[in-house]
Structure formats: structure tokens, C-alpha cells
Scaffold this motif. Sequence first.
Motif, PDB file in Angstrom:
ATOM      1  N   GLY A   1      21.472  18.591  -2.333  1.00 30.64           N
ATOM      2  CA  GLY A   1      22.658  17.842  -1.950  1.00 30.64           C
ATOM      3  C   GLY A   1      23.437  17.282  -3.123  1.00 30.64           C
ATOM      4  O   GLY A   1      22.942  17.178  -4.249  1.00 30.64           O
ATOM      5  N   ARG A   2      24.671  16.870  -2.847  1.00 35.00           N
ATOM      6  CA  ARG A   2      25.580  16.403  -3.898  1.00 35.00           C
ATOM      7  C   ARG A   2      25.057  15.169  -4.629  1.00 35.00           C
ATOM      8  O   ARG A   2      25.389  14.963  -5.795  1.00 35.00           O
ATOM      9  N   GLN A   3      24.281  14.348  -3.968  1.00 28.09           N
ATOM     10  CA  GLN A   3      23.767  13.137  -4.595  1.00 28.09           C
ATOM     11  C   GLN A   3      22.417  13.337  -5.276  1.00 28.09           C
ATOM     12  O   GLN A   3      21.804  12.367  -5.731  1.00 28.09           O
ATOM     13  N   ALA A   4      21.956  14.562  -5.356  1.00 30.77           N
ATOM     14  CA  ALA A   4      20.721  14.834  -6.108  1.00 30.77           C
ATOM     15  C   ALA A   4      20.985  14.563  -7.576  1.00 30.77           C
ATOM     16  O   ALA A   4      21.895  15.156  -8.176  1.00 30.77           O
ATOM     17  N   PRO A   5      20.243  13.671  -8.230  1.00 32.62           N
ATOM     18  CA  PRO A   5      20.501  13.351  -9.636  1.00 32.62           C
ATOM     19  C   PRO A   5      20.391  14.581 -10.531  1.00 32.62           C
ATOM     20  O   PRO A   5      19.474  15.401 -10.380  1.00 32.62           O
TER      21      PRO A   5
ATOM     22  N   PRO B   1      31.659  20.937  -4.846  1.00 34.62           N
ATOM     23  CA  PRO B   1      31.892  19.609  -4.280  1.00 34.62           C
ATOM     24  C   PRO B   1      32.751  19.621  -3.021  1.00 34.62           C
ATOM     25  O   PRO B   1      32.915  18.586  -2.368  1.00 34.62           O
ATOM     26  N   TRP B   2      33.303  20.784  -2.686  1.00 33.35           N
ATOM     27  CA  TRP B   2      34.270  20.841  -1.586  1.00 33.35           C
ATOM     28  C   TRP B   2      33.661  21.337  -0.289  1.00 33.35           C
ATOM     29  O   TRP B   2      34.063  20.903   0.798  1.00 33.35           O
ATOM     30  N   ALA B   3      32.729  22.264  -0.362  1.00 34.23           N
ATOM     31  CA  ALA B   3      32.139  22.823   0.857  1.00 34.23           C
ATOM     32  C   ALA B   3      31.258  21.788   1.548  1.00 34.23           C
ATOM     33  O   ALA B   3      30.830  20.801   0.948  1.00 34.23           O
ATOM     34  N   LEU B   4      30.990  21.985   2.815  1.00 35.96           N
ATOM     35  CA  LEU B   4      30.077  21.134   3.562  1.00 35.96           C
ATOM     36  C   LEU B   4      28.783  21.900   3.811  1.00 35.96           C
ATOM     37  O   LEU B   4      28.823  23.036   4.282  1.00 35.96           O
ATOM     38  N   PRO B   5      27.606  21.337   3.519  1.00 32.73           N
ATOM     39  CA  PRO B   5      27.434  19.983   2.983  1.00 32.73           C
ATOM     40  C   PRO B   5      27.691  19.883   1.478  1.00 32.73           C
ATOM     41  O   PRO B   5      27.705  18.802   0.927  1.00 32.73           O
ATOM     42  N   GLY B   6      27.892  20.995   0.801  1.00 31.14           N
ATOM     43  CA  GLY B   6      28.189  20.970  -0.632  1.00 31.14           C
ATOM     44  C   GLY B   6      26.969  20.671  -1.473  1.00 31.14           C
ATOM     45  O   GLY B   6      25.866  20.460  -0.969  1.00 31.14           O
TER      46      GLY B   6
ATOM     47  N   TRP C   1      19.955  12.144  -0.364  1.00 31.57           N
ATOM     48  CA  TRP C   1      20.184  13.581  -0.445  1.00 31.57           C
ATOM     49  C   TRP C   1      18.934  14.309   0.045  1.00 31.57           C
ATOM     50  O   TRP C   1      17.847  13.726   0.118  1.00 31.57           O
ATOM     51  N   THR C   2      19.100  15.561   0.380  1.00 35.30           N
ATOM     52  CA  THR C   2      17.974  16.415   0.736  1.00 35.30           C
ATOM     53  C   THR C   2      18.131  17.756   0.032  1.00 35.30           C
ATOM     54  O   THR C   2      19.214  18.100  -0.459  1.00 35.30           O
ATOM     55  N   GLY C   3      17.048  18.508  -0.012  1.00 38.23           N
ATOM     56  CA  GLY C   3      17.075  19.825  -0.628  1.00 38.23           C
ATOM     57  C   GLY C   3      16.044  20.732   0.005  1.00 38.23           C
ATOM     58  O   GLY C   3      15.046  20.262   0.568  1.00 38.23           O
TER      59      GLY C   3
ATOM     60  N   GLY D   1      37.747  25.407  -8.416  1.00 40.63           N
ATOM     61  CA  GLY D   1      36.702  25.758  -7.468  1.00 40.63           C
ATOM     62  C   GLY D   1      35.363  25.200  -7.880  1.00 40.63           C
ATOM     63  O   GLY D   1      35.265  24.145  -8.509  1.00 40.63           O
ATOM     64  N   SER D   2      34.318  25.918  -7.544  1.00 35.52           N
ATOM     65  CA  SER D   2      32.974  25.450  -7.843  1.00 35.52           C
ATOM     66  C   SER D   2      32.619  25.722  -9.299  1.00 35.52           C
ATOM     67  O   SER D   2      33.149  26.641  -9.929  1.00 35.52           O
TER      68      SER D   2
END
Length: 276
Positions: free
Chosen positions: A105-109, A80-85, A182-184, A63-64
Motif C-alpha cells: 500500500g501507499r503508506q508502506a514505509p 499514486p493515482w490508481a486504486l488502491p495504488g 497499509w497492507t501488502g 504517471g507511475s
Amino acid sequence: MAPSARTARRPAAPVKQQGLGRGEQAEQHYLVQPRALAGGGDLRHVSEFLRACGWRDTSTPGGSASMQSPDRAVRVSYDPWALPGGWTIHGRAKGPEGEWSAHLGRQAPVEIVAGLTDALARPRSAHAPNVWAPLKDWHTRFQGGHYMATSPDGSAWMQYRQEADGSRLWWTGARDEQGNGWTGTFTPNTPMHLVQAFAAELASTEPVMRPHGRVPLSRQIRAWSVSVLPSQLRAWQQARITAARAATQAPSDARSIRPRTRARPYTPADVARARR
């Protein structure tokens, strides 16, 4: 001129370096700028720092990933599985402010996420926080009730939004010309010193390191190929953990808003840059 990401990611034969590690084989990595477009990175950059500060790992198998503060007041999770995750940081504040949360977001460093999460594990500074102070070299404007700061290259932003219905929030993120990024968001009652610590990492001009094959394809990314020994990577990771423990034990009155508890992932003496 620095090479594009497409050029910099051309495979290179591993370089065996003598004298830096007995029998070790150097691995190809890349130093990436701007950091906001470098992609997510290794989650352990966040979790191992918190673990070293006494946080509990509450992750579930398959899971997470999740970490909980010693007082159980704050939880940091990555799904990593939920949307937008992506990342969720949820806290229970004392007093009238109640609960607060941040979503990234997932691509946030991970280096930028760690600006906030590292600050969670340290006592607050006595100085009044100022979110905009780290963004003093960015372009700022006030429009329609919103105050926004944009990075010099236009790829990253930090905005405080005040809508007509009275709702407010912090909105941040990064996008390249192709719309990848990504956004936050942060609820308006997110502790200001945490938002400032996040903004400081968002605005940092230091490159971040990514392994071969993990550099996003973007014309806005500049990347330099470097040879790194596994022992160097382990040493840098251990330095960050050691710094986390030292920061947790140090007197709070000796801290500033952004003490240097984050170990630099490379130094000119450790890594030979190879422009391609």
C-alpha cells in the motif's frame, strides 16, 4: 515517556548550527517509531538504490514511477493515482514457478519496501532463507491453517495464509488503533529470500526519519524532534548510493542474507535529539 506524534509535531524555530555547514540552516525532522506506522516517505530511498545498482528508470511523465532490472526480469513501480495504488513488484522466475508479484500500500514505509527491493539488486545468499527468523521476538500463533506473527505492540503483522480452496499467499501490513495504515500481499512463489529481507525491515526497531509535517497523527507513534543540516541529508543519501554500488560489485560468496548496505539515516553524533 516519549511524546505523542501530536505533541512532537509542534513547530519549532529552525536552529542555525555553527561549524557543521558553512551558512547552512538546520531543518526540523522527526525520528519516528514504530517504523511500520511512519507513513510512506521519499520514493527516492528505493529508486536511487536501484539506479546505483544499474537498474533502468522506465517512469512515464505524470504517471507511475518505475524501475526495471538490467535483465528486464523484474519491475518495481509505484502508482499514486490508481486504486488502491502503491507499490507493485513483478518478477519472472526461471523454472516451474513462473511469474510472481508483491503489492504494498501507499503508506508502506519506503525503508520497509527497500528491504525487498534492495535484495532484488543483490546476489542471493547461499544460506536457506527463513522468513520467520527476523520475527523471532514477535508473538506467533497458528490458527485455521494460517501462521501469523504480530509485533509486540500489535501494530504490524506477517501472515502466511492457506485457504480452504488450496490458495495461498503472504499477507502483511500495519494498522494503528484508528485503522490507519497499509497492507501488502506476496504471491506464494515470491522468492523466499526477498520475503525474509522484507520481514527483517518490518521487524526492525530502528526509528525512521520524516520531515516536519509528514508524521502521521496517531497515539501509537512516538516521535523525537531533531535538527538536520541539508548537507547531512545529502551525505546520508550518498552513503546509501555508494553502498549500493559496492554491494553490486562485491563477490556474492561474501554476502549474508542481510548485509549492511543501507546507510543509517542518522547517528547520535550527527543529530541532537530534543524530547518535547
